[in-house]
Design an enzyme around this catalytic site. Sequence first.
Site, mmCIF file in Angstrom:
data_model
loop_
_atom_site.group_PDB
_atom_site.id
_atom_site.type_symbol
_atom_site.label_atom_id
_atom_site.label_comp_id
_atom_site.label_asym_id
_atom_site.label_seq_id
_atom_site.Cartn_x
_atom_site.Cartn_y
_atom_site.Cartn_z
ATOM 1 N N LEU A 1 49.546 61.685 -30.634
ATOM 2 C CA LEU A 1 51.005 61.707 -30.650
ATOM 3 C C LEU A 1 51.517 63.066 -31.074
ATOM 4 O O LEU A 1 52.603 63.480 -30.703
ATOM 5 C CB LEU A 1 51.534 60.654 -31.626
ATOM 6 N N LYS B 1 47.204 58.490 -38.832
ATOM 7 C CA LYS B 1 47.190 59.892 -39.252
ATOM 8 C C LYS B 1 45.806 60.206 -39.772
ATOM 9 O O LYS B 1 45.333 59.602 -40.729
ATOM 10 C CB LYS B 1 48.258 60.128 -40.322
ATOM 11 N N ASP C 1 58.917 67.800 -47.881
ATOM 12 C CA ASP C 1 58.808 68.324 -46.516
ATOM 13 C C ASP C 1 59.715 67.540 -45.578
ATOM 14 O O ASP C 1 59.299 67.063 -44.537
ATOM 15 C CB ASP C 1 57.365 68.284 -46.040
#
Length: 726
Positions: A511, A533, A630
């Site tokens: 992705l 992830k 972030d």
Amino acid sequence: MAIPLVILLICKLLSLFSQICYATTDTITKGQPLPDDGNTLLSKDGTFELGFFNPGSSNNRYVGIWYKNIVVKTVVWIANRDNPIRNNSSKLVISQDGNLVLLSQNESLIWTTNASSSEVSSSSPIVQLLDTGNLVIKDGNDKESVFLWQSFDYPCDTLLPGMKFGWDLRTGLNRRLTSWKSWDDPSSGDFTWGVEIGSNPDIVMWKGNVEYFRTGPYTGNMFSGVYGPRNNPLYDYKFVNNKDEVYYQYTLKNSSVITMIVMNQTLYLRHRLTWIPEAKSWTVYQSLPRDSCDVYNTCGPNGNCIIAGSPICQCLDGFEPKSPQQWNVMDWRQGCVRSEEWSCGVKNKDGFRRFASMKLPNTTFSWVNESMTLEECRAKCLENCSCKAYSNLDTRGGGNGCSIWVGDLVDLRVIESGQDLYVRMATSDMDGKHEHRRKVVLVVSTIASLVLVMLVAFCIYMIKKIYKGKTKTRMSREDKDEGRQEDLELPFFDLATIVNATNNFSIENKLGEGGFGPVYKGTLVNGQEIAIKRLSRSSGQGLKEFRNEVILCAKLQHRNLVKVLGYCIQGEEKMLLYEYMPNKSLDLFLFDSEQSKFLNWPVRFNILNAIARGLLYLHQDSRLRIIHRDLKASNILLDNNMNPKISDFGLARMCGSDQVEGSTSIIVGTHGYMAPEYAIDGLFSTKSDVFSFGVLLLEIISGKKNRAFTYQDNDHNLIDHVSNTK
Ligand SMILES: *[C@@H]1O[C@H](CO)[C@@H](O)[C@H](O)[C@H]1NC(C)=O
Ligand SMILES: *[C@@H]1O[C@H](CO)[C@@H](O)[C@H](O)[C@H]1NC(C)=O
Ligand SMILES: *[C@@H]1O[C@H](CO)[C@@H](O)[C@H](O)[C@H]1NC(C)=O
Ligand SMILES: *[C@@H]1O[C@H](CO)[C@@H](O)[C@H](O)[C@H]1NC(C)=O
Ligand SMILES: *[C@@H]1O[C@H](CO)[C@@H](O)[C@H](O)[C@H]1NC(C)=O
Ligand SMILES: *[C@@H]1O[C@H](CO)[C@@H](O)[C@H](O)[C@H]1NC(C)=O
Ligand SMILES: *[C@@H]1O[C@H](CO)[C@@H](O)[C@H](O)[C@H]1NC(C)=O
Ligand SMILES: *[C@@H]1O[C@H](CO)[C@@H](O)[C@H](O)[C@H]1NC(C)=O
Ligand SMILES: *[C@@H]1O[C@H](CO)[C@@H](O)[C@H](O)[C@H]1NC(C)=O
């Protein structure tokens, strides 16, 4: 040689006239009872035998039927299981009213077939043991007569081929199986099995008063919750459900193979046994329940049992544990509740999510229609506020009929034999229909624009203040420790499952690449789509710390945070599993001239609002106090309805080594979004996130990237441009 032959001949002759030769008879008549003197009835082909016996070492005597040719004495039916004979001078006779009765020595009644006299009134009733193992009373004068009574209607613990198991609705007869108490005590145990009738019948096993297992409704080919190959070499089965009868029945494919179903109370299992002549023993062909997910309601209402899961119970998507405390210590009985109320009053606002390979839930509070299509079924469910799920009634021929559930979804599991179940969801929880949502959003949009202007003003003020003010703050440590006390069991997935789900991390499934490693799309065996992830190997963190961090992340649950579904640690590999977001990240929309057309003002406003809510939760409302560090457009993911969810929120903690302090030597973050005091001095606090949010806000409004911004030949970035424009 000759003498036995002569005897046999005489016997045969005599039996023709008066049936004196007991050894070969299969009938009892009025004139010829069966006393307890060693004689038995033998069915015509010699398969079954009826007589008096003592089970095991018991002193009690019973009348029973067993396989004649099987060396291990296997009793399949008992007449007087709950009323044993204490000594051996009783007899089986046909009474005046035509019933078969068992009388003790003093002629007192021990057992009777007790059929009403109108049914058995026959001039010459006979009792016959058939080759099927069925003991019947019928009219001896009438060759084709119907059975006035049959033992198949009163099963004990064994279901033989051809026996009907279930209800005759015309007479109210319910044929159930009840186990023996123990191997030498055939009296009724507390392990029973019977057909439960209702809108959609089910076969249920009980352990005393507690429901123990259900097969799930019959879906035309098989039972929704029993995995068993339909095309087995041993037997065929059917489930009949009409206005007269509801029953299960199986028949042998090859009559020389012996198989039967027995309830075993010692093990609390329903066994299907097969006789192996060579081994001279019974073997278990199938046993139910099969595993802990089969045990009734293991995961509570709306909980889903996945036997490969760890732990096995998970709330359905869109649901959360009713009592998280109990759920986390694996007490799943309370089950799950919807995480968000349905907007039921608003027409067509809710939707459905498909769950594949599901055992259909308890049908007590369900409604069925045999002729509806799946589309009509969906509409039917949508129009009734209490409808929670729907599915096809019959899976044959691509599926037809309609089943809807109005109560909680009880006893769900993932199983090979299962089918698609569509569960109602609030719109924000699911895929589909955004048109209607847009309409509602439009109404709000006028008000929204007003608020937006005020918000922008406020944020510009805030950014300016931070920009100049460079304040230092520290993050509180107590909050974090408090959070650690109740440890959460987060599903662990093994590497093989993930390799399988992502097609060995194939490039098609990739992705994107986040700050901490590549992200892949995966599809689990149950059809659920997830994002994986894969953390870079260099993070240099111990397994234990990683696990602790993951557990912390999993505790953060908010509708505007991406949900962590599980994790994987194997060797060097560390992976996090998230819910999959079909619309990917915000930057793909925001900074693309084509895609940005989907982002009208109400949508942008909604996105900003939702990010703010998510951030507020991270900073204040969760007990852990997380600083994201972030926050940027590519970390905002969008679901089907363009609802944003913040991602990567826990990872910031994981990769820094000393993040509980207010400063760090490793700066994680993205230039352009970082607060100056953080970018320069490494000082961070919740205010750094607010700064990033402000940048994001400017980007969302302007549709321009902060760092790529140019305006009238000056080289200011977006922030400078805004703060210089007075
Ligand atoms: C059977 O039991 C009855 C009463 O319990 C007793 O009178 C009779 O003698 C017993 N018969 C035998 C053969 O033991
Ligand atoms: C009665 O049963 C006992 C054992 O249970 C046996 O020894 C005896 O022979 C039986 N008597 C008759 C008449 O069958
Ligand atoms: C017959 O024997 C049983 C015990 O085997 C006893 O309970 C019953 O009272 C007796 N009946 C008669 C009529 O003697
Ligand atoms: C026979 O059936 C009737 C009702 O159908 C019941 O009242 C009676 O107790 C039964 N008798 C026996 C011995 O089971
Ligand atoms: C249940 O099965 C076990 C093992 O096959 C056997 O030893 C036991 O006797 C059975 N129990 C009953 C009550 O049939
Ligand atoms: C039935 O089973 C027997 C014994 O297993 C075997 O010899 C026979 O061929 C089978 N018959 C059919 C029709 O399959
Ligand atoms: C379904 O649930 C109801 C109520 O909880 C219960 O009475 C019933 O026995 C259950 N039925 C089946 C088939 O599991
Ligand atoms: C089932 O659905 C069909 C088609 O929608 C309808 O005609 C029929 O009346 C329904 N039957 C019942 C019992 O509701
Ligand atoms: C919804 O379904 C339930 C159960 O079938 C029924 O009792 C109720 O009346 C229905 N409500 C509406 C609004 O149709």
